[in-house]
Enzyme design. Sequence first.
Site, PDB file in Angstrom:
ATOM      1  N   LYS A 215     -13.843   1.584  -4.284  1.00 17.62           N
ATOM      2  CA  LYS A 215     -14.863   1.988  -3.308  1.00 17.62           C
ATOM      3  C   LYS A 215     -15.925   2.863  -3.966  1.00 17.62           C
ATOM      4  O   LYS A 215     -17.127   2.699  -3.713  1.00 17.62           O
ATOM      5  CB  LYS A 215     -14.217   2.736  -2.134  1.00 17.62           C
ATOM      6  CG  LYS A 215     -13.389   1.863  -1.223  1.00 17.62           C
ATOM      7  CD  LYS A 215     -13.103   2.516   0.127  1.00 17.62           C
ATOM      8  CE  LYS A 215     -12.194   3.701   0.019  1.00 17.62           C
ATOM      9  NZ  LYS A 215     -11.762   4.203   1.351  1.00 17.62           N
TER      10      LYS A 215
ATOM     11  N   HIS B 243       6.785 -27.063   3.126  1.00  8.98           N
ATOM     12  CA  HIS B 243       5.983 -28.136   2.537  1.00  8.98           C
ATOM     13  C   HIS B 243       4.908 -27.577   1.604  1.00  8.98           C
ATOM     14  O   HIS B 243       3.958 -28.284   1.265  1.00  8.98           O
ATOM     15  CB  HIS B 243       5.356 -28.977   3.649  1.00  8.98           C
ATOM     16  CG  HIS B 243       6.378 -29.666   4.499  1.00  8.98           C
ATOM     17  ND1 HIS B 243       6.858 -30.933   4.219  1.00  8.98           N
ATOM     18  CD2 HIS B 243       7.047 -29.248   5.601  1.00  8.98           C
ATOM     19  CE1 HIS B 243       7.762 -31.270   5.125  1.00  8.98           C
ATOM     20  NE2 HIS B 243       7.899 -30.263   5.975  1.00  8.98           N
TER      21      HIS B 243
ATOM     22  N   GLU C  22       0.832  -1.200   0.000  1.00 10.07           N
ATOM     23  CA  GLU C  22       0.000   0.000   0.000  1.00 10.07           C
ATOM     24  C   GLU C  22       0.871   1.257   0.000  1.00 10.07           C
ATOM     25  O   GLU C  22       0.485   2.291  -0.540  1.00 10.07           O
ATOM     26  CB  GLU C  22      -0.942   0.002   1.216  1.00 10.07           C
ATOM     27  CG  GLU C  22      -2.144   0.913   1.051  1.00 10.07           C
ATOM     28  CD  GLU C  22      -3.195   0.714   2.127  1.00 10.07           C
ATOM     29  OE1 GLU C  22      -4.249   0.121   1.828  1.00 10.07           O
ATOM     30  OE2 GLU C  22      -2.958   1.146   3.271  1.00 10.07           O
TER      31      GLU C  22
END
EC number: 5.3.1.9
Length: 550
Positions: A515, A387, A356
């Site tokens: 937004k 793994h 950000e």
Amino acid sequence: MLKNINPTQTQAWKALTAHFESAQDMDLKALFAQDSERFAKYSARFGQDILVDYSKNLVNAETMQHLFALAKETDLQSAITAMFKGEAINQTEDRAVLHTALRNRSNSPVLVNGEDVMPAVNAVLAKMKAFSERVIGGEWKGFTGKAITDVVNIGIGGSDLGPYMVTEALVPYKNHLTMHFVSNVDGTHMAETLKNVDPETTLFLVASKTFTTQETMTNAHTARDWFLKAAGDEAHVAKHFAALSTNGKAVAEFGIDTDNMFEFWDWVGGRYSLWSAIGLSIILSIGYDNFVELLAGAHEMDQHFVNTPFESNIPVILALIGIWYNNFHGAESEAILPYDQYLHRFAAYFQQGNMESNGKYVDRDGNPVTYQTGPIIWGEPGTNGQHAFYQLIHQGTKLIPCDFIAPAVSHNLVGDHHQKLMSNFFAQTEALAFGKSAQAVQAELEKAGKSAAEIAALVPFKVFEGNRPTNSILVKQITPRTLGNLIAMYEHKIFVQGVIWNIFSFDQWGVELGKQLANQILPELADSAAVTSHDSSTNGLINAFKAFRA
């Protein structure tokens, strides 16, 4: 004001470009063979409790010389001074950047527009201390007279990631209160949390500076409705909700007593806000004294960052090495790999902190950059990652510099678990650096009794090229203070890179467009009418959504 210096036009960048022509053939095995003092030369200690080993990087003295020159030529020192002095270095929002003032344990004056912010910082800390002691001590009662047992922090982004990461990292220091964090506007997150708490003994913290954040306020109102089904009387809301906000009017309208509103300031960026009132959930989890230790640890790193020459400055060194890989080796990502289960949210926290901050394509002049900026940040705790994705780091075609972080002392002395964990920590960086040659693989297979044909067939698949770079960050133990050290170290690393890349690291305009569009789309989802106002893909998706729900 930060200077506008295109890094690619500096002499140091040009020198690094020329140096890379020979440096791209650098071999870690050879570098260590040539210099028995390499570890001593390319490692740094922070106090008594942290060792940063950067010797397993594809750098030599010339590389570091040019990188330090780059920091100086882009005037990093002036940028550091400007930030700590409270200058408005977040220029697109005309704001100072002073998360460092929140942890200024020296209490020396920090001025914003000529006014010392430290009295206000200390007043909020004192208010949080008094509030937390009442809740933790059982003096604060819910609407039926019972003490609080559970705390639900409702926030998103910086109002969630930081407090959640820290409370998880410091579980060994927690008290009897059970912490919950709700961030996602997906109703499942709140619904599942509410299944596990009792309205009579739950305290909700609503973390929103403006008290208008869509996700946070949607969740807060859902929590309020759930609470009132049990409590009945709206007057009881004040006993079960507190606000981390600056919007007193909206807080009061919600039903929260503004005496239980904890403020912070526009010079505190969301992703740097755990040090502020947003850290109230941390205080409620580990107690005020431990929170002060966290602040003190960060302040120690701040002092190191401000006062240490670049050649010995840990955040600067880590930042410059990151630039070497990002801008010259073409690395697109960095992995943060903590060998400590309590740090399981550390990589996610700095995924936000880094991406950000430095995920920008426009420089400080407003022009598109012609070079790479912020890397992709990701990671998981060891040994789980071994793994899962280490295969690609070891034998894939992408260069992925890695930070390995581990404590020497575990909080849980269970058999030989920690020795096994740490043997993997040490083994992985050794394997990544030095690999395994075809000759070593052949000898291993011969010893195992394989035939010549089997050996010839298997060798190519079992060779490890090595030369995969890593930093090893060894901490004596994860404590509030050392965690504060580590967080501030990474914060300053990110800042240094943003300065050198000539971008603004403290705004985040990239979160806005989605937004805005979501606010336009939301009313379109209220009925079953077909939508035609978007592109064909978005129209098709919305209409399919409506059809599925019909």
